[in-house]
Design a protein around this motif. Structure first.
Motif, short mmCIF file in Angstrom:
data_model
loop_
_atom_site.label_atom_id
_atom_site.label_comp_id
_atom_site.label_asym_id
_atom_site.label_seq_id
_atom_site.Cartn_x
_atom_site.Cartn_y
_atom_site.Cartn_z
N ASN A 61 0.83 -1.19 0.00
CA ASN A 61 0.00 0.00 0.00
C ASN A 61 0.86 1.24 0.00
O ASN A 61 1.91 1.30 0.67
CB ASN A 61 -0.91 0.02 1.23
CG ASN A 61 -1.89 -1.13 1.25
OD1 ASN A 61 -2.43 -1.51 0.21
ND2 ASN A 61 -2.12 -1.69 2.42
N LEU A 116 -6.54 5.56 -12.80
CA LEU A 116 -5.32 4.86 -12.40
C LEU A 116 -4.92 3.88 -13.48
O LEU A 116 -5.76 3.14 -14.00
CB LEU A 116 -5.55 4.09 -11.09
CG LEU A 116 -4.45 3.11 -10.65
CD1 LEU A 116 -3.16 3.84 -10.32
CD2 LEU A 116 -4.92 2.26 -9.47
N GLY A 128 -3.54 -2.64 -9.77
CA GLY A 128 -3.70 -1.61 -8.76
C GLY A 128 -5.13 -1.22 -8.53
O GLY A 128 -6.01 -1.42 -9.38
N TRP A 131 -7.39 1.94 -5.90
CA TRP A 131 -7.21 3.07 -5.00
C TRP A 131 -8.49 3.34 -4.24
O TRP A 131 -9.58 2.93 -4.64
CB TRP A 131 -6.78 4.33 -5.77
CG TRP A 131 -7.84 4.84 -6.73
CD1 TRP A 131 -8.03 4.45 -8.02
CD2 TRP A 131 -8.85 5.79 -6.43
NE1 TRP A 131 -9.10 5.10 -8.56
CE2 TRP A 131 -9.63 5.94 -7.61
CE3 TRP A 131 -9.19 6.54 -5.30
CZ2 TRP A 131 -10.71 6.82 -7.68
CZ3 TRP A 131 -10.27 7.41 -5.37
CH2 TRP A 131 -11.01 7.54 -6.56
N LEU A 146 -3.26 3.75 -2.32
CA LEU A 146 -3.02 3.05 -3.57
C LEU A 146 -2.46 1.67 -3.25
O LEU A 146 -1.45 1.56 -2.56
CB LEU A 146 -2.03 3.84 -4.42
CG LEU A 146 -1.57 3.25 -5.75
CD1 LEU A 146 -2.73 3.09 -6.72
CD2 LEU A 146 -0.47 4.12 -6.36
N ALA A 193 3.04 3.10 -11.61
CA ALA A 193 1.64 3.48 -11.37
C ALA A 193 1.46 4.95 -11.71
O ALA A 193 2.28 5.80 -11.33
CB ALA A 193 1.28 3.21 -9.92
N LEU A 245 -1.45 7.88 -11.33
CA LEU A 245 -2.71 8.27 -10.73
C LEU A 245 -3.06 9.66 -11.27
O LEU A 245 -2.33 10.63 -11.03
CB LEU A 245 -2.59 8.30 -9.21
CG LEU A 245 -3.82 8.14 -8.35
CD1 LEU A 245 -4.53 6.82 -8.65
CD2 LEU A 245 -3.47 8.21 -6.88
#
Length: 714
Positions: A664, A678, A685, A687, A696, A707, A709
């Motif tokens: 996390n 995302l 993944g 969120w 996340l 990743a 976002l």
């Protein structure tokens, strides 16, 4: 000026003054030392300046101290530039006091209020006093010549602003005479492993070691654990086994509990992808050998000298070392061991060689030379293998040992764990300057909160991290705890000064087991606080740490509170952590895995029972989303986060992970931002919004993931 600038750098930094020059055309005041303009100050036009020149600033010849100063007829803001060798760090020029955090650093951050710079390769400390100042940049940089550069802005008036230079600081001022970093530096890598001693002591079999190797390989190798070290119980019972033999015979030949010898151990450990380590000892126990061999020290009547824990004492002449000591270090190195723990050397010097001094047989200087010759012999034979000296801190091992045991033997009891916490604080000024500090192995089979405190501090301070329990002691909760502390960081001390001997060392005694009665865990530790309340409302010495972290894309602090005594709920001044109290910070509690809030000036802290700890990420907030913490590592996160970026409303993370695991990551999100999407490369993944943070979760399908976002702004 030109003559000064052309001088070459000396191989050994000279114990001499920094020479000044003033260029009338550029109005630059500079002080030159060992081929560099270590201090450059642009003097304002039209203002009378007062500054110290050369020899009139020399306060003391040995150890050498040079004091410079600057003053103006009216207040001026000047930018001062320091240029040092390629290995230089920020350093507070004193140790932490009660209520202050002990300062450490990963990377080269510029720490608020830490008014010094230490040139590691030149062993040069520069510190400044007497005027308000601030860093011009949040980190120490590197110029085109590969030198370190730091800049500060100073408000200088009629009261002199003072700059001190202390050449060969650790070597001469702190009296570590063998510290010569221009000739040799210890191996500064992060070190972690499993040690057999507290798990099995001498009741150990060959298969115990190999089983442990398989277990730690399966559970911890991917997280950074590197070594499996056999500690005692393998050697022959008498050293040397025969009166006409050599000391090496007792170590190179294993006993009946290790029927397949060293080769089976080293090959078995390496098959698990780990490195084998071995325990060695300076002891001699065969009385016939001591009497007849001509290689042991004897008293005035011709009887072999015998000391506690050391047995008989080798005379440590070149001939003796070449015949008896060199073969077993060389032989074990050839068997494949890459990590050597050399034990009982404190008894070699204190209970052996110094006993010979007491008898009038040798001088103090000869005892020191013989002691160092023993370690030099070991180091020469093991080559690039890692060398830990054990136990006790010896100035004589500096320049030879990669690591040094700074505490006595540990175990799963609270007095032993408390000893580790306190001695880590006492000796932190040596961390990765003289050697890697080793507070002894961590026994995670101890009550969970105690174990959590010990392993968290060892990992955050970058000390040598060895666990020492039987595999069956590692339940799922403890396995998770160990993983979150692997690998330990490469932390360097960010404070220095003389050794603090004003509080008790927790050494074994013959009365109560420890120097003071620590079994009464509900009692404050008299001697660690000047606060008459016992520090109950605050943070007495040894309880508060601030490790300042910096990567190319991130700067943050990890604050650690360690209850070596009971601690009430209190407020923590942000300035105590070496952070600017005028800024706003988002704070996250690692072990509780929760966001605490945003704060300026002070952070509210929870109550801590004896033996427990609180680890907090303290991150400066800005006007855009930014990483706050992670579940992967107690550093939150100097391990799995390879890169962080923000561009056009997209926050990116490049991550290192372990395939098949999930971690996390929490982001602080300012008001007005909402997540709009995302995407994850080489992983999965999801969120969720949690107040001012976004959590996340990344499941790794490979060793690296990315990743992205996306955010919308209202």
């Amino acid at each position: 000026m030109n003559q000064i600038m052309k001088r070459q750098t000396a191989s050994e930094p000279p114990i001499t003054q920094a020479e000044h020059s003033w260029n009338e055309e550029t109005n630059l005041l500079q002080y030159h030392y060992n081929g560099r303009a270590v201090i450059t100050i642009p003097l304002p036009e039209g203002v009378k300046a007062y500054y110290r020149r050369v020899s009139d600033g020399n306060l003391l010849t040995s150890p050498f101290v040079q004091q410079l100063y600057l003053a103006f007829e009216r207040p001026q803001l000047v930018r001062v530039t320091f240029e040092l060798s390629g290995d230089a760090v920020n350093m507070r020029p004193r140790r932490a006091a009660d209520g202050e955090a002990i300062l450490g650093q990963v990377g080269r951050p510029a720490i608020y209020g830490a008014n010094g710079l230490y040139d590691v390769l030149q062993d040069l400390l520069i510190d400044w006093h007497g005027a308000d100042w601030r860093w011009a940049c949040d980190r120490i940089g590197t110029n085109g010549n590969g030198n370190s550069v730091a800049e500060i802005d100073v408000e200088v008036g009629q009261t002199p602003w003072v700059i001190n230079l202390r050449m060969q600081y650790y070597r001469k001022h702190l009296n570590f005479a063998y510290h010569k970093p221009w000739e040799w530096r210890p191996n500064l890598k992060a070190v972690s492993g499993w040690c057999s001693w507290e798990a099995y002591r001498r009741d150990i079999e060959q298969e115990d070691v190999l089983n442990a190797a398989r277990f730690v390989s399966d559970h911890f190798k991917a997280y950074g654990l590197e070594y499996v070290q056999l500690d005692d119980g393998f050697q022959l019972p008498v050293v040397p086994p025969a009166a006409d033999g050599i000391v090496a015979d007792a170590w190179l030949n294993t006993n009946e509990h290790f029927p397949d010898g060293h080769e089976a151990l080293t090959s078995g450990i390496k098959e698990q992808g780990l490195q084998p380590g071995i325990w060695t000892n300076a002891v001699v126990t065969n009385p016939d050998f001591a009497a007849l061999s001509g290689t042991c020290l004897k008293d005035q009547e011709g009887h072999p000298i015998k000391g506690k824990w050391i047995g008989y004492v080798l005379d440590c002449t070149p001939e003796t070392l070449a015949r008896h000591v060199a073969p077993y270090y060389k032989g074990m190195n050839e068997q494949g061991y890459t990590y050597f723990k050399t034990d009982a050397i404190r008894h070699l010097i204190y209970d052996g060689l110094r006993l010979a001094v007491k008898e009038g047989l040798i001088s103090n200087e000869e005892a020191e030379q013989k002691f160092r010759a023993f370690l030099e012999c070991a180091k020469e034979q093991i080559g690039d293998a890692y060398l830990l000296s054990c136990w006790g801190v010896f100035g004589e091992v500096v320049g030879l040992a990669d690591a040094c045991r700074i505490a006595t033997d540990s175990n799963p009891s609270w007095p032993a764990i408390r000893m580790q916490l306190v001695e880590t604080a006492r000796w932190f000024h040596t961390q990765r300057i003289l050697f890697l500090n080793d507070p002894d192995h961590v026994c995670v089979r101890a009550p969970l909160e105690w174990a959590k405190s010990a392993i968290s501090l060892v990992s955050l301070t970058g000390s040598l991290l060895m666990i020492s329990d039987k595999p069956e002691n590692y339940d799922d909760e403890r396995i998770g705890m160990i993983r979150r502390n692997l690998p330990p960081l490469t932390t360097v001390t960010a404070e220095t000064g003389p050794l603090d001997i004003t509080y008790p060392a927790f050494a074994w005694t013959h009365v109560q087991g420890y120097a003071i009665d620590l079994d009464k865990a509900d009692q404050p530790n008299a001697g660690t606080s000047n606060d008459p309340s016992g520090g109950q409302a605050g943070h007495p010495l040894t309880t508060l740490w601030a490790i300042h972290m910096q990567t190319e894309t991130r700067t943050w602090c990890v604050a650690g509170r360690f209850a070596t005594e009971p601690m009430q709920a209190s407020v923590l001044k942000i300035s105590q952590l070496g952070l600017d109290p005028a800024r706003e910070y988002a704070v996250f509690d690692f072990w509780q895995q929760r966001y605490i809030g945003r704060f300026t000036e002070v952070i509210p802290c929870r109550r801590l029972e004896v033996g427990s700890c609180q680890i907090m990420a303290v991150c400066p907030v800005d006007d855009k989303p930014a990483l706050l913490a992670s579940s992967r590592h107690v550093s939150m996160d100097a391990v799995s986060i390879l890169e962080e970026g923000w561009e056009d409303g997209v926050h990116t993370l490049k991550l290192a992970g372990i395939p098949g695991t999930s971690e996390n990551y929490w982001l602080y999100v300012p008001a007005g931002y909402t997540v709009s999407g995302l995407s994850v490369d080489n992983g999965e993944g999801e969120w969720s919004a949690e107040g001012e943070t976004v959590k996340l979760t990344i499941r790794f399908t490979g060793e690296e993931s990315a990743a992205r976002l996306s955010f919308e702004q209202a």
